[in-house]
Design a protein around this motif. Structure first.
Motif, PDB file in Angstrom:
ATOM      1  N   ASN A   7       0.815  -1.208   0.000  1.00 54.36           N
ATOM      2  CA  ASN A   7       0.000   0.000   0.000  1.00 54.36           C
ATOM      3  C   ASN A   7       0.856   1.268   0.000  1.00 54.36           C
ATOM      4  O   ASN A   7       0.339   2.366   0.026  1.00 54.36           O
ATOM      5  N   GLU A   8       2.176   1.101  -0.066  1.00 52.57           N
ATOM      6  CA  GLU A   8       3.082   2.237  -0.129  1.00 52.57           C
ATOM      7  C   GLU A   8       3.800   2.206  -1.467  1.00 52.57           C
ATOM      8  O   GLU A   8       4.148   1.148  -1.974  1.00 52.57           O
ATOM      9  N   TYR A  36      -4.836   8.692  -0.471  1.00 46.38           N
ATOM     10  CA  TYR A  36      -3.448   8.519  -0.023  1.00 46.38           C
ATOM     11  C   TYR A  36      -3.024   9.680   0.854  1.00 46.38           C
ATOM     12  O   TYR A  36      -3.712  10.698   0.935  1.00 46.38           O
ATOM     13  N   PHE A  55      -0.905   4.731   0.385  1.00 45.42           N
ATOM     14  CA  PHE A  55      -2.264   4.617  -0.135  1.00 45.42           C
ATOM     15  C   PHE A  55      -3.122   3.814   0.836  1.00 45.42           C
ATOM     16  O   PHE A  55      -2.642   2.923   1.522  1.00 45.42           O
ATOM     17  N   ALA A  61      -2.623   1.999  -5.021  1.00 46.01           N
ATOM     18  CA  ALA A  61      -1.168   2.156  -5.111  1.00 46.01           C
ATOM     19  C   ALA A  61      -0.661   1.653  -6.464  1.00 46.01           C
ATOM     20  O   ALA A  61       0.142   2.323  -7.122  1.00 46.01           O
TER      21      ALA A  61
END
Length: 78
Positions: A7-8, A36, A55, A61
Motif C-alpha cells: 500500500n506504499e 493517499y 495509499f 497504489a
C-alpha cells in the motif's frame, strides 16, 4: 521503482516533481487525503531521490504507479 509494502509506493522523483505527481493523480481522481497521504519527511529517501506516498488501498497504489509511469513516458516524448 518500489521496494515498500503493497500500500506504499516509492516514486523516483524529487522536489518539483512531487506537485506534478499529485496533480497527475488528482486528474485521474486519486485524491490526497481521500486515497493517499504523504509520508513523513525522510532525509535518506530525499537524498536517494525518492518520495513515498501511503495509499489506503493496495489497488490504488498499483494504479497510481501505472498512471505515473504512463505520464512520465508520454512526457519524455514531448
Amino acid at each position: 521503482m518500489n521496494h515498500a509494502p503493497e500500500n506504499e509506493t516509492l516514486f523516483n522523483i524529487t522536489g518539483h516533481f512531487v506537485q506534478e505527481l499529485k496533480d497527475v493523480l488528482q486528474s485521474e481522481s486519486i485524491i490526497e487525503g481521500s486515497d493517499y497521504e504523504n509520508s513523513a519527511f525522510d532525509e535518506k529517501r530525499r537524498a536517494e531521490g525518492r518520495h513515498l506516498l501511503i495509499f489506503y488501498k493496495i489497488g490504488t497504489a498499483a494504479q497510481a504507479t501505472q498512471i505515473w509511469e504512463k505520464h512520465t513516458t508520454a512526457r519524455s516524448y514531448r
